[in-house]
Write a protein that holds these residues in place. Sequence first.
Motif, short mmCIF file in Angstrom:
data_model
loop_
_atom_site.label_atom_id
_atom_site.label_comp_id
_atom_site.label_asym_id
_atom_site.label_seq_id
_atom_site.Cartn_x
_atom_site.Cartn_y
_atom_site.Cartn_z
N VAL A 127 -95.66 -29.48 59.73
CA VAL A 127 -94.85 -29.91 60.88
C VAL A 127 -93.61 -30.66 60.39
O VAL A 127 -92.49 -30.42 60.87
CB VAL A 127 -95.71 -30.76 61.85
CG1 VAL A 127 -94.85 -31.49 62.85
CG2 VAL A 127 -96.72 -29.88 62.57
N LYS A 128 -93.80 -31.55 59.41
CA LYS A 128 -92.64 -32.30 58.87
C LYS A 128 -91.61 -31.31 58.32
O LYS A 128 -90.41 -31.45 58.54
CB LYS A 128 -93.09 -33.21 57.72
CG LYS A 128 -93.67 -34.52 58.20
CD LYS A 128 -93.90 -35.43 57.00
CE LYS A 128 -94.91 -36.50 57.35
NZ LYS A 128 -95.59 -37.05 56.22
N PRO B 39 -94.98 -31.64 73.51
CA PRO B 39 -93.90 -31.56 74.51
C PRO B 39 -92.83 -32.62 74.33
O PRO B 39 -91.65 -32.36 74.58
CB PRO B 39 -94.63 -31.77 75.85
CG PRO B 39 -96.07 -31.63 75.58
CD PRO B 39 -96.30 -31.85 74.12
N GLN B 40 -93.21 -33.83 73.85
CA GLN B 40 -92.22 -34.90 73.70
C GLN B 40 -91.22 -34.58 72.58
O GLN B 40 -90.02 -34.83 72.71
CB GLN B 40 -92.90 -36.26 73.41
CG GLN B 40 -93.70 -36.81 74.57
CD GLN B 40 -95.01 -36.07 74.85
OE1 GLN B 40 -95.63 -35.52 73.93
NE2 GLN B 40 -95.42 -36.03 76.10
N VAL B 41 -91.71 -34.00 71.49
CA VAL B 41 -90.81 -33.63 70.38
C VAL B 41 -89.91 -32.46 70.82
O VAL B 41 -88.70 -32.45 70.54
CB VAL B 41 -91.63 -33.26 69.11
CG1 VAL B 41 -90.73 -32.71 68.03
CG2 VAL B 41 -92.40 -34.46 68.61
N VAL B 42 -90.49 -31.52 71.54
CA VAL B 42 -89.71 -30.36 72.01
C VAL B 42 -88.59 -30.86 72.95
O VAL B 42 -87.44 -30.42 72.86
CB VAL B 42 -90.64 -29.34 72.72
CG1 VAL B 42 -89.84 -28.24 73.39
CG2 VAL B 42 -91.62 -28.74 71.70
N ILE C 173 -104.55 -38.86 70.20
CA ILE C 173 -103.20 -38.67 70.74
C ILE C 173 -102.62 -37.34 70.28
O ILE C 173 -102.66 -37.01 69.08
CB ILE C 173 -102.25 -39.80 70.26
CG1 ILE C 173 -102.95 -41.16 70.33
CG2 ILE C 173 -100.96 -39.81 71.05
CD1 ILE C 173 -102.26 -42.24 69.49
N GLY C 174 -102.05 -36.60 71.23
CA GLY C 174 -101.40 -35.34 70.85
C GLY C 174 -101.25 -34.42 72.04
O GLY C 174 -101.85 -34.65 73.10
N GLY C 175 -100.44 -33.38 71.87
CA GLY C 175 -100.17 -32.44 72.95
C GLY C 175 -101.47 -31.81 73.49
O GLY C 175 -102.37 -31.51 72.71
N THR D 59 -98.28 -34.79 66.21
CA THR D 59 -97.97 -36.01 66.97
C THR D 59 -97.07 -36.93 66.14
O THR D 59 -97.45 -37.36 65.04
CB THR D 59 -99.27 -36.78 67.32
OG1 THR D 59 -100.19 -35.86 67.89
CG2 THR D 59 -99.00 -37.91 68.29
N PRO D 60 -95.86 -37.23 66.65
CA PRO D 60 -94.95 -38.09 65.87
C PRO D 60 -95.39 -39.54 65.81
O PRO D 60 -96.06 -40.03 66.73
CB PRO D 60 -93.62 -37.95 66.61
CG PRO D 60 -93.95 -37.52 67.98
CD PRO D 60 -95.27 -36.79 67.92
N ASP D 61 -94.96 -40.24 64.75
CA ASP D 61 -95.30 -41.66 64.55
C ASP D 61 -94.89 -42.52 65.73
O ASP D 61 -95.60 -43.45 66.09
CB ASP D 61 -94.56 -42.19 63.30
CG ASP D 61 -95.29 -41.80 62.03
OD1 ASP D 61 -96.35 -41.16 62.16
OD2 ASP D 61 -94.79 -42.12 60.94
#
Length: 294
Positions: free
Chosen positions: A15-16, A42-45, A213-215, A263-265
């Motif tokens: 992902v990174k 969805p938040q990163v998108v 935590i995650g999509g 899931t981002p930091d």
Amino acid sequence: MNLILAEHAGFCFGVKRALNLLEGALNQKKPIYTLGPLIHNPQVVEYFKKRGVKVVENLSQINKQNAVIVFRTHGVSPEIFSEARERGLSIIDATCPFVKRVQKKARQLLRQGYQVIIVGDPLHPEVQAINSWCENKAKIVNNQADLNNLHFCDKLGVVSQTTTNKDIWAKIVEDLKQKFPEAKTFNTICNATSQRQKAAKELASAVDLMIVIGGYNSSNTRKLAELCKNIGTKTYHIEEAKELDPAWLKKAKNVGITAGASTPDWIIKEVISKMKEISEKDLMEHETPQGGEN
Ligand code: F3S
């Protein structure tokens, strides 16, 4: 309340890498598209959408000159690569190298005359892409019951979706070997997935409550939540801090936190600080007011 973050949680290597490739593409100042959401978060998108990255479902939706198409970590079929070239698109291939490895293995097995079996979710884009690299001839096995649909074949080659639950893989392989002792099995579950699953299980067995935590569309996050639940620990899967319900945390002394590979930091940090806030508020509400001396 003690908050404990799993030893391995959040963004994985693949992902990174994909996000770095997308960042690099943004520097080119060209119209950028991703085929499907780049990662299952969805938040990163949404973050990249604000920076001009458009998500398309098929290449025919791209009508700009000099456009760049980014293929996501799950990979795409050889036909999609050809179509992108024919349409004159610049390709950035963000397929995770671990997914590529499975695609290559499946193709190689097919060429060596094996009936390829993919252990995974038939509706997941990664599994569909792996199948496309072996001419869509693979059989997909999602659970032990699916093994009943397999008929005798003397050359079976089995690979796995990279995010398959390790325990499910082990059970399927055990049953499959009983039915087809000659089957060749290749555990292609990626390291990041195994590490996150192991760490989540260990943590879940040591705490009163798990927050994952995650999509909701993230296969590996859903599997982490499933594993924690199977341990018997109360588990909640959330995407963002605002979904936390203070009632969940009321009686918990030790709370474990883990997060999927997409899931981002910053989302993990937001969840942790919201949990601290809830816990402090709870403490203050229950503190006995000190009376004065008579
Ligand atoms: Fe790749 Fe594994 Fe992440 S397959 S995208 S490193 S979960």
